[in-house]
Design a protein around this motif. Structure first.
Motif, mmCIF file in Angstrom:
data_model
loop_
_atom_site.group_PDB
_atom_site.id
_atom_site.type_symbol
_atom_site.label_atom_id
_atom_site.label_comp_id
_atom_site.label_asym_id
_atom_site.label_seq_id
_atom_site.Cartn_x
_atom_site.Cartn_y
_atom_site.Cartn_z
ATOM 1 N N GLY A 199 0.104 -4.531 -16.434
ATOM 2 C CA GLY A 199 -1.020 -5.321 -15.951
ATOM 3 C C GLY A 199 -2.232 -4.494 -15.583
ATOM 4 O O GLY A 199 -3.271 -5.039 -15.189
ATOM 5 N N LEU A 200 -2.136 -3.176 -15.695
ATOM 6 C CA LEU A 200 -3.258 -2.295 -15.370
ATOM 7 C C LEU A 200 -4.060 -2.003 -16.634
ATOM 8 O O LEU A 200 -3.554 -2.111 -17.746
ATOM 9 N N HIS A 201 -5.301 -1.595 -16.453
ATOM 10 C CA HIS A 201 -6.186 -1.406 -17.599
ATOM 11 C C HIS A 201 -7.286 -0.426 -17.243
ATOM 12 O O HIS A 201 -7.346 0.083 -16.112
ATOM 13 N N ALA A 202 -8.181 -0.184 -18.188
ATOM 14 C CA ALA A 202 -9.239 0.811 -17.996
ATOM 15 C C ALA A 202 -10.207 0.429 -16.885
ATOM 16 O O ALA A 202 -10.899 1.297 -16.341
ATOM 17 N N GLY A 203 -10.236 -0.836 -16.501
ATOM 18 C CA GLY A 203 -11.120 -1.273 -15.426
ATOM 19 C C GLY A 203 -10.466 -1.327 -14.064
ATOM 20 O O GLY A 203 -11.118 -1.667 -13.069
ATOM 21 N N THR A 204 -9.173 -1.022 -13.986
ATOM 22 C CA THR A 204 -8.478 -1.040 -12.700
ATOM 23 C C THR A 204 -9.034 0.047 -11.779
ATOM 24 O O THR A 204 -9.154 1.204 -12.184
ATOM 25 N N ARG A 205 -9.365 -0.314 -10.554
ATOM 26 C CA ARG A 205 -9.809 0.666 -9.571
ATOM 27 C C ARG A 205 -8.581 1.254 -8.883
ATOM 28 O O ARG A 205 -7.644 0.516 -8.524
ATOM 29 N N ILE A 206 -8.586 2.574 -8.695
ATOM 30 C CA ILE A 206 -7.373 3.261 -8.260
ATOM 31 C C ILE A 206 -7.671 4.192 -7.085
ATOM 32 O O ILE A 206 -8.639 4.956 -7.104
ATOM 33 N N GLY A 207 -6.816 4.119 -6.062
ATOM 34 C CA GLY A 207 -6.884 5.035 -4.939
ATOM 35 C C GLY A 207 -5.685 5.972 -4.961
ATOM 36 O O GLY A 207 -4.609 5.611 -5.445
ATOM 37 N N LEU A 208 -5.870 7.190 -4.454
ATOM 38 C CA LEU A 208 -4.810 8.187 -4.399
ATOM 39 C C LEU A 208 -4.326 8.335 -2.961
ATOM 40 O O LEU A 208 -5.133 8.398 -2.033
ATOM 41 N N PHE A 209 -2.992 8.420 -2.787
ATOM 42 C CA PHE A 209 -2.412 8.422 -1.444
ATOM 43 C C PHE A 209 -1.213 9.351 -1.432
ATOM 44 O O PHE A 209 -0.314 9.214 -2.267
ATOM 45 N N GLY A 210 -1.171 10.317 -0.507
ATOM 46 C CA GLY A 210 -0.007 11.196 -0.441
ATOM 47 C C GLY A 210 -0.004 12.065 0.792
ATOM 48 O O GLY A 210 -1.052 12.495 1.272
ATOM 49 N N TYR A 211 1.177 12.332 1.304
ATOM 50 C CA TYR A 211 1.364 13.192 2.478
ATOM 51 C C TYR A 211 2.271 14.360 2.109
ATOM 52 O O TYR A 211 3.213 14.219 1.339
ATOM 53 N N MET A 417 -4.401 4.301 5.077
ATOM 54 C CA MET A 417 -4.408 3.016 4.375
ATOM 55 C C MET A 417 -5.683 2.242 4.686
ATOM 56 O O MET A 417 -6.292 1.625 3.792
ATOM 57 N N ALA A 418 -6.093 2.241 5.965
ATOM 58 C CA ALA A 418 -7.315 1.533 6.343
ATOM 59 C C ALA A 418 -8.533 2.157 5.663
ATOM 60 O O ALA A 418 -9.458 1.446 5.230
ATOM 61 N N TRP A 419 -8.539 3.489 5.578
ATOM 62 C CA TRP A 419 -9.640 4.180 4.895
ATOM 63 C C TRP A 419 -9.695 3.772 3.426
ATOM 64 O O TRP A 419 -10.776 3.503 2.885
ATOM 65 N N LEU A 420 -8.536 3.712 2.768
ATOM 66 C CA LEU A 420 -8.506 3.285 1.363
ATOM 67 C C LEU A 420 -8.947 1.828 1.213
ATOM 68 O O LEU A 420 -9.652 1.486 0.254
ATOM 69 N N ASP A 421 -8.525 0.971 2.148
ATOM 70 C CA ASP A 421 -8.973 -0.429 2.097
ATOM 71 C C ASP A 421 -10.498 -0.505 2.047
ATOM 72 O O ASP A 421 -11.078 -1.295 1.290
ATOM 73 N N ASP A 422 -11.142 0.333 2.854
ATOM 74 C CA ASP A 422 -12.605 0.334 2.887
ATOM 75 C C ASP A 422 -13.212 0.817 1.571
ATOM 76 O O ASP A 422 -14.275 0.356 1.156
ATOM 77 N N ARG A 423 -12.546 1.760 0.919
ATOM 78 C CA ARG A 423 -13.079 2.241 -0.361
ATOM 79 C C ARG A 423 -12.981 1.133 -1.412
ATOM 80 O O ARG A 423 -13.892 0.946 -2.224
ATOM 81 N N PHE A 424 -11.886 0.395 -1.403
ATOM 82 C CA PHE A 424 -11.761 -0.709 -2.360
ATOM 83 C C PHE A 424 -12.747 -1.832 -2.046
ATOM 84 O O PHE A 424 -13.152 -2.580 -2.935
ATOM 85 N N ALA A 425 -13.135 -1.931 -0.775
ATOM 86 C CA ALA A 425 -14.121 -2.938 -0.379
ATOM 87 C C ALA A 425 -15.542 -2.451 -0.609
ATOM 88 O O ALA A 425 -16.504 -3.148 -0.236
ATOM 89 N N SER A 426 -15.687 -1.267 -1.198
ATOM 90 C CA SER A 426 -16.996 -0.681 -1.538
ATOM 91 C C SER A 426 -17.860 -0.390 -0.313
ATOM 92 O O SER A 426 -19.096 -0.380 -0.397
ATOM 93 N N ARG A 427 -17.213 -0.144 0.821
ATOM 94 C CA ARG A 427 -17.964 0.266 2.006
ATOM 95 C C ARG A 427 -18.308 1.752 1.903
ATOM 96 O O ARG A 427 -17.569 2.532 1.292
ATOM 97 N N THR A 428 -19.397 2.152 2.503
ATOM 98 C CA THR A 428 -19.837 3.542 2.456
ATOM 99 C C THR A 428 -18.795 4.444 3.106
ATOM 100 O O THR A 428 -18.329 4.180 4.220
ATOM 101 N N ALA A 429 -18.408 5.502 2.406
ATOM 102 C CA ALA A 429 -17.383 6.410 2.920
ATOM 103 C C ALA A 429 -17.941 7.257 4.052
ATOM 104 O O ALA A 429 -19.024 7.838 3.939
ATOM 105 N N PRO A 430 -17.223 7.350 5.180
ATOM 106 C CA PRO A 430 -17.685 8.190 6.281
ATOM 107 C C PRO A 430 -17.493 9.664 5.945
ATOM 108 O O PRO A 430 -16.714 10.013 5.059
ATOM 109 N N GLY A 431 -18.197 10.526 6.648
ATOM 110 C CA GLY A 431 -18.068 11.957 6.412
ATOM 111 C C GLY A 431 -18.015 12.730 7.707
ATOM 112 O O GLY A 431 -18.515 12.286 8.741
ATOM 113 N N SER A 432 -17.380 13.900 7.650
ATOM 114 C CA SER A 432 -17.302 14.794 8.805
ATOM 115 C C SER A 432 -18.076 16.077 8.574
ATOM 116 O O SER A 432 -17.993 17.007 9.386
#
Length: 451
Positions: A199-211, A417-432
């Motif tokens: 069900g995934l395709h070239a238009g799928t938006r993808i986040g990376l997650f790992g510890y 997870m909350a940070w990734l949710d914001d990226r999928f919602a197209s909110r501006t990414a915070p920076g340090s």
């Protein structure tokens, strides 16, 4: 599937994890699980073998070689959820064509528009401990981590994210070979988006997650994507990682003589040797050879706390008491130093503990300092600062001064997870950038000369 099915799945996962941990942790001191792993390695699932007549080099990275659909298992217990597994063409640490396996799990509430590539922290020298084996129903001591990670995956599925779960270490279990983790993950995403059943395709938006070990794969994926897989890089919304390995030569000195985490020393020796085709046995003492043989197909579960207080000098012959005296080893660890890799072009969230004393690591080597017990905080700070200096101002860095490696994970995960949710919602990414404290030098190691 409806929300009731998702609730049942979550219940099944919690039950299975509870049962699995009760069963899996009891025999930790026994050799029996490792014997089972050796038997499994001798009779592998044929799905993992590439047996076509065409050479692997004739396929593009990410091309699918085999596929199958099965029930998602947790500690051998099937759940109602379906998983699509893909054997695909990728590239190993030495740049050679190789085959690897990834698993795609579709959310009951997803539409193929968003997915998370979840990089497991299964940390093992046995391919039998990979997440795809656990998902297919495999149960092993080393695979307890991949099974237990279902507790992390269930909330992502409930939020509507499809999951891509690569066997980041490849089919040879090339532990700590960061560049290979990255290519395996990028080609896993390619394979998943080229397969109709996912069900995934070239238009799928993808986040990376790992510890931890998953952070190694996450960061190398982010760093390699612009050059190795630019079309995938365009799909990535960001990377979230915690407990990161940056400069392995520093980590070996940091955990030297530790009570628990010094077990990564022999694992790194074996993993680096295997990944880059070098033979380190001539440099090992009798004790080092015995431990290397013991852990040849072991996992982090086998290694931690087994030899408290053991040092590099205990494992090496006297003339090689300084690991930098082994030129081939220095060359290999420099290849897996993230400080020498490219800067990611996507936003990043990096969390790092710094209370390693809680897990029995008390070292503060000069130029290295403290960490979370296994990962060096000063290295991670410098990497984040380096990304900022190289133009990526969307880097959020957090340091947890009262949390160790294991303890930081449950605090970091919901924030990531909350940070990734914001990226999928197209909110501006915070920076340090501009507020991250200075760290260590990430310059390549230099070999020393022995007499």
């Amino acid at each position: 599937m409806n929300r009731r099915t998702t609730a049942l799945l979550s219940t099944a996962i919690v039950t299975a994890v509870s049962l699995g941990i009760g069963v899996g942790t009891a025999p930790s001191a026994s050799a029996a699980p490792r014997a089972d792993a050796r038997v499994a390695a001798a009779t592998p699932d044929p799905f993992y073998r590439y047996d076509d007549g065409e050479p692997l080099a004739s396929y593009r990275p990410g091309d699918v070689l085999k596929k199958r659909t099965l029930n998602y298992h947790v500690f051998g217990i099937p759940t109602p959820l379906k998983a699509v597994q893909l054997l695909y063409r990728t590239t190993d640490a030495q740049g050679r064509p190789s085959a690897n396996v990834t698993t795609v799990v579709r959310s009951p509430h997803g539409d193929g528009g968003k997915a998370v590539s979840y990089q497991s922290f299964y940390d093992s020298l046995s391919p039998e401990d990979g997440p795809s084996r656990a998902i297919a129903g495999g149960v092993s001591l080393g695979g307890v981590i991949a099974n237990a990670e279902s507790l992390i995956l269930a909330p992502l599925l409930a939020k509507g994210y499809d999951l891509v779960i690569p066997d980041t270490e490849g089919q040879n279990a090339d532990f700590a070979a960061g560049p290979e983790y990255g290519t395996n993950t990028l080609d896993s995403i390619r394979a998943a988006t080229r397969t109709r059943e996912t069900g995934l395709h070239a238009g799928t938006r993808i986040g990376l997650f790992g510890y931890s070990g998953g952070a190694i794969a996450t960061n190398w994926t982010s760093a390699l994507a612009p050059a190795y897989a630019p079309e995938v890089n365009k799909q990535l919304v960001g990377f979230a990682e915690g407990g990161l390995l940056v400069a392995p030569a520093h980590n070996l000195k940091y955990v030297d003589g530790a009570l628990v985490w010094n077990g990564v020393i022999p694992m790194a020796v074996i993993g680096v040797s295997r990944s880059y085709g070098i033979d380190l046995t001539p440099y090992l003492s009798a004790k080092g050879l015995a431990i290397a043989k013991e852990l040849e197909h072991g996992s982090i579960v086998d290694a931690l706390g087994r030899h408290p207080g053991m040092t590099w000098k205990d494992m090496a012959k006297p003339q090689y008491g300084d690991p930098n005296s082994i030129a081939v080893f220095v060359e290999a660890v420099n290849k897996i130093n993230l400080g020498q890799a490219a800067t990611p072009t996507i936003p990043g969230f990096i969390g790092q503990g710094n209370a390693g004393w809680l897990e029995g690591t008390f070292n503060t080597p000069p130029g290295i300092g403290t960490g979370d017990g296994v990962m060096v905080a000063g290295d991670v700070r410098t990497l984040a600062r380096q990304y900022c200096a190289n133009g990526n101002r969307s880097i959020k860095y957090e340091e947890y001064g009262l949390l160790s490696h294991v303890g930081a994970m449950p605090y970091w995960a919901p924030r990531a997870m909350a940070w990734l949710d914001d990226r999928f919602a197209s909110r501006t990414a915070p920076g340090s950038c501009g507020t991250i404290p200075a760290g260590n030098s990430l310059e390549p190691q230099k070999p020393t000369v022995t007499r």
